[in-house]
Design a protein around this motif. Structure first.
Motif, PDB file in Angstrom:
ATOM      1  N   ASN A  67       0.606 -33.937 -41.037  1.00 16.96           N
ATOM      2  CA  ASN A  67      -0.719 -33.396 -41.316  1.00 16.96           C
ATOM      3  C   ASN A  67      -1.024 -32.236 -40.376  1.00 16.96           C
ATOM      4  O   ASN A  67      -0.590 -32.228 -39.216  1.00 16.96           O
ATOM      5  CB  ASN A  67      -1.787 -34.478 -41.158  1.00 16.96           C
ATOM      6  N   ASP A  68      -1.764 -31.271 -40.876  1.00 18.49           N
ATOM      7  CA  ASP A  68      -2.229 -30.183 -40.027  1.00 18.49           C
ATOM      8  C   ASP A  68      -3.131 -30.779 -38.956  1.00 18.49           C
ATOM      9  O   ASP A  68      -4.171 -31.357 -39.272  1.00 18.49           O
ATOM     10  CB  ASP A  68      -2.994 -29.170 -40.887  1.00 18.49           C
ATOM     11  N   PRO A  69      -2.762 -30.666 -37.663  1.00 21.80           N
ATOM     12  CA  PRO A  69      -3.585 -31.295 -36.622  1.00 21.80           C
ATOM     13  C   PRO A  69      -4.979 -30.700 -36.500  1.00 21.80           C
ATOM     14  O   PRO A  69      -5.873 -31.330 -35.935  1.00 21.80           O
ATOM     15  CB  PRO A  69      -2.772 -31.076 -35.339  1.00 21.80           C
ATOM     16  N   THR A  70      -5.181 -29.490 -37.037  1.00 20.76           N
ATOM     17  CA  THR A  70      -6.533 -28.922 -37.032  1.00 20.76           C
ATOM     18  C   THR A  70      -7.378 -29.490 -38.156  1.00 20.76           C
ATOM     19  O   THR A  70      -8.602 -29.301 -38.173  1.00 20.76           O
ATOM     20  CB  THR A  70      -6.487 -27.392 -37.185  1.00 20.76           C
ATOM     21  N   GLY A  71      -6.746 -30.157 -39.128  1.00 17.48           N
ATOM     22  CA  GLY A  71      -7.457 -30.710 -40.266  1.00 17.48           C
ATOM     23  C   GLY A  71      -7.850 -29.681 -41.306  1.00 17.48           C
ATOM     24  O   GLY A  71      -8.601 -29.986 -42.234  1.00 17.48           O
ATOM     25  N   LEU A  72      -7.306 -28.466 -41.199  1.00 20.24           N
ATOM     26  CA  LEU A  72      -7.741 -27.382 -42.078  1.00 20.24           C
ATOM     27  C   LEU A  72      -6.778 -27.082 -43.223  1.00 20.24           C
ATOM     28  O   LEU A  72      -7.206 -26.803 -44.338  1.00 20.24           O
ATOM     29  CB  LEU A  72      -7.938 -26.105 -41.249  1.00 20.24           C
ATOM     30  N   GLY A  73      -5.493 -27.096 -42.935  1.00 16.77           N
ATOM     31  CA  GLY A  73      -4.526 -26.587 -43.906  1.00 16.77           C
ATOM     32  C   GLY A  73      -3.680 -27.664 -44.555  1.00 16.77           C
ATOM     33  O   GLY A  73      -3.972 -28.862 -44.472  1.00 16.77           O
ATOM     34  N   SER A  74      -2.617 -27.208 -45.216  1.00 19.37           N
ATOM     35  CA  SER A  74      -1.685 -28.108 -45.881  1.00 19.37           C
ATOM     36  C   SER A  74      -0.795 -28.784 -44.846  1.00 19.37           C
ATOM     37  O   SER A  74      -0.762 -28.406 -43.682  1.00 19.37           O
ATOM     38  CB  SER A  74      -0.819 -27.318 -46.868  1.00 19.37           C
ATOM     39  N   ARG A  75      -0.060 -29.798 -45.294  1.00 18.53           N
ATOM     40  CA  ARG A  75       0.873 -30.482 -44.410  1.00 18.53           C
ATOM     41  C   ARG A  75       2.035 -29.563 -44.049  1.00 18.53           C
ATOM     42  O   ARG A  75       2.442 -28.719 -44.854  1.00 18.53           O
ATOM     43  CB  ARG A  75       1.391 -31.759 -45.088  1.00 18.53           C
ATOM     44  N   PHE A  76       2.564 -29.750 -42.850  1.00 15.71           N
ATOM     45  CA  PHE A  76       3.708 -28.961 -42.391  1.00 15.71           C
ATOM     46  C   PHE A  76       4.993 -29.671 -42.782  1.00 15.71           C
ATOM     47  O   PHE A  76       5.252 -30.798 -42.338  1.00 15.71           O
ATOM     48  CB  PHE A  76       3.675 -28.786 -40.872  1.00 15.71           C
ATOM     49  N   GLY A  77       5.804 -29.026 -43.611  1.00 12.28           N
ATOM     50  CA  GLY A  77       7.095 -29.588 -43.981  1.00 12.28           C
ATOM     51  C   GLY A  77       8.143 -29.276 -42.933  1.00 12.28           C
ATOM     52  O   GLY A  77       8.088 -28.248 -42.252  1.00 12.28           O
ATOM     53  N   GLU A 131      -6.213 -20.349 -36.389  1.00 12.56           N
ATOM     54  CA  GLU A 131      -6.675 -21.635 -35.888  1.00 12.56           C
ATOM     55  C   GLU A 131      -5.512 -22.447 -35.294  1.00 12.56           C
ATOM     56  O   GLU A 131      -5.685 -23.153 -34.299  1.00 12.56           O
ATOM     57  CB  GLU A 131      -7.353 -22.431 -37.002  1.00 12.56           C
ATOM     58  N   HIS A 132      -4.325 -22.341 -35.921  1.00  8.64           N
ATOM     59  CA  HIS A 132      -3.156 -23.039 -35.384  1.00  8.64           C
ATOM     60  C   HIS A 132      -2.786 -22.485 -34.012  1.00  8.64           C
ATOM     61  O   HIS A 132      -2.420 -23.242 -33.098  1.00  8.64           O
ATOM     62  CB  HIS A 132      -1.966 -22.895 -36.339  1.00  8.64           C
ATOM     63  N   ASN A 133      -2.874 -21.185 -33.864  1.00 11.32           N
ATOM     64  CA  ASN A 133      -2.584 -20.552 -32.580  1.00 11.32           C
ATOM     65  C   ASN A 133      -3.564 -21.056 -31.512  1.00 11.32           C
ATOM     66  O   ASN A 133      -3.166 -21.370 -30.381  1.00 11.32           O
ATOM     67  CB  ASN A 133      -2.669 -19.036 -32.718  1.00 11.32           C
ATOM     68  N   LYS A 134      -4.829 -21.153 -31.879  1.00  8.54           N
ATOM     69  CA  LYS A 134      -5.834 -21.648 -30.937  1.00  8.54           C
ATOM     70  C   LYS A 134      -5.555 -23.103 -30.560  1.00  8.54           C
ATOM     71  O   LYS A 134      -5.690 -23.492 -29.384  1.00  8.54           O
ATOM     72  CB  LYS A 134      -7.240 -21.531 -31.537  1.00  8.54           C
ATOM     73  N   TYR A 135      -5.164 -23.914 -31.533  1.00 16.30           N
ATOM     74  CA  TYR A 135      -4.856 -25.316 -31.250  1.00 16.30           C
ATOM     75  C   TYR A 135      -3.724 -25.439 -30.233  1.00 16.30           C
ATOM     76  O   TYR A 135      -3.833 -26.181 -29.247  1.00 16.30           O
ATOM     77  CB  TYR A 135      -4.491 -26.039 -32.548  1.00 16.30           C
ATOM     78  N   VAL A 136      -2.641 -24.691 -30.470  1.00 17.25           N
ATOM     79  CA  VAL A 136      -1.508 -24.736 -29.539  1.00 17.25           C
ATOM     80  C   VAL A 136      -1.939 -24.244 -28.163  1.00 17.25           C
ATOM     81  O   VAL A 136      -1.582 -24.832 -27.132  1.00 17.25           O
ATOM     82  CB  VAL A 136      -0.330 -23.903 -30.074  1.00 17.25           C
ATOM     83  N   ASN A 137      -2.716 -23.179 -28.117  1.00 18.54           N
ATOM     84  CA  ASN A 137      -3.186 -22.645 -26.835  1.00 18.54           C
ATOM     85  C   ASN A 137      -4.046 -23.655 -26.079  1.00 18.54           C
ATOM     86  O   ASN A 137      -3.946 -23.780 -24.853  1.00 18.54           O
ATOM     87  CB  ASN A 137      -3.969 -21.349 -27.047  1.00 18.54           C
TER      88      ASN A 137
END
Length: 285
Positions: A228-238, A153-159
């Motif tokens: 925050n995960d911009p997709t709203g799905l996962g944990s926060r990015f440190g 999902e993160h890959n799709k968001y960036v794409n």
């Protein structure tokens, strides 16, 4: 004989944008530069499946996203493990390390959270072990404990953001990573990539010098806080693996903001030689 004046004139006439484009191209890997590292995938996958059990193993990371950096990026894979998720991610990481070390006794293999890094003579492979969740995967948090990730999902968001800006998101992410590596900044590449995409997601257009400056400045103003995960799905990015690394990264980031802003101002005024000098300071070239 070479005409020194002509050479000097050609150098002086180079635009700042051309210089930045050339730097970005220089550190953009070709499709074949990681073939040697990727050739180890099958043997790694077979070993983990035979001894630990695998649901799946697939490519993730900057090479998969199209934001890898020549000479610095690795071949990265997420290994979805079978079995019961242990209480500590260290248990999982050490099991994977020991299993692979027995298979490749002459290869240096180390744990570098959240991955197990295999330093083959012909390339480096990072294996990120994880356990499937109801959605996404549980992987080791670089700081501590477990974190949930959704790499597909993160890959799709960036794409999606990248398509919106005709390649701008991945270009910006790559430039932030070039700065990280050439200036030895202890900040997560994944964090930089998601910050770049999140920044451009809120912009109507992409302007290389403005957005390089703004992306750096936003991270500095946020004190490299987890995002925050911009997709709203996962944990926060440190951003960093320790407080000392965060302080080191913030110090370098502050200088980067100043240099990127000066480069932006000089470029806007058509003072390209001065803008290029600031870019050289920014990227340690």
């Amino acid at each position: 004989m070479f005409d020194d004046d002509a050479i000097g004139s050609a150098i002086m006439s180079e635009t700042a944008r051309a210089w930045l484009n050339s730097l970005t191209s220089l550190y953009t890997p070709t499709s074949s530069q990681f073939d040697a590292a990727k050739s180890h995938r099958a043997s790694i996958e077979m070993r983990l499946d035979a001894y630990l059990g695998l649901h799946d193993m697939f490519e993730i990371g900057s090479l998969r996203h199209g934001t890898g950096i020549w000479q610095y990026s690795d071949a990265d894979y997420l290994a979805s493990l079978k079995g019961v998720q242990p209480e500590s991610p260290w248990t999982m990481l050490n099991r994977v390390k020991d299993t692979l070390q027995d298979r490749f006794p002459n290869t240096t293999i180390v744990v570098r959270r959240p991955a197990v890094v295999c330093r083959f003579s012909d390339g480096m492979v990072e294996v990120v072990p994880a356990y499937p969740a109801a959605s996404g995967y549980w992987m080791a948090n670089p700081a501590d404990g477990w974190m949930k990730t959704h790499p597909k999902e993160h890959n799709k968001y960036v794409n999606d953001v990248n398509a919106k800006h005709n390649g701008g998101a991945k270009t910006l992410a790559r430039q932030l990573k070039i700065w990280k590596y050439l200036r030895n900044v202890p900040v997560s590449s994944c964090y930089l990539e998601m910050r770049a995409a999140k920044h451009l997601d809120g912009e109507s257009s992409y302007s290389p010098f403005w957005d390089l400056y703004l992306a750096l400045d936003k991270m500095y103003e946020a004190n490299l806080a987890a995002m925050n995960d911009p997709t709203g799905l996962g944990s926060r990015f440190g951003a960093c693996s320790s407080e000392s690394n965060r302080q080191d990264a913030l110090s370098k980031l502050g200088r980067a903001v100043t240099r990127a802003n000066k480069a932006r101002e000089y470029e806007a005024d058509g003072e390209h030689a001065e803008a290029i000098e600031q870019l050289k300071l920014l990227f340690n070239r």
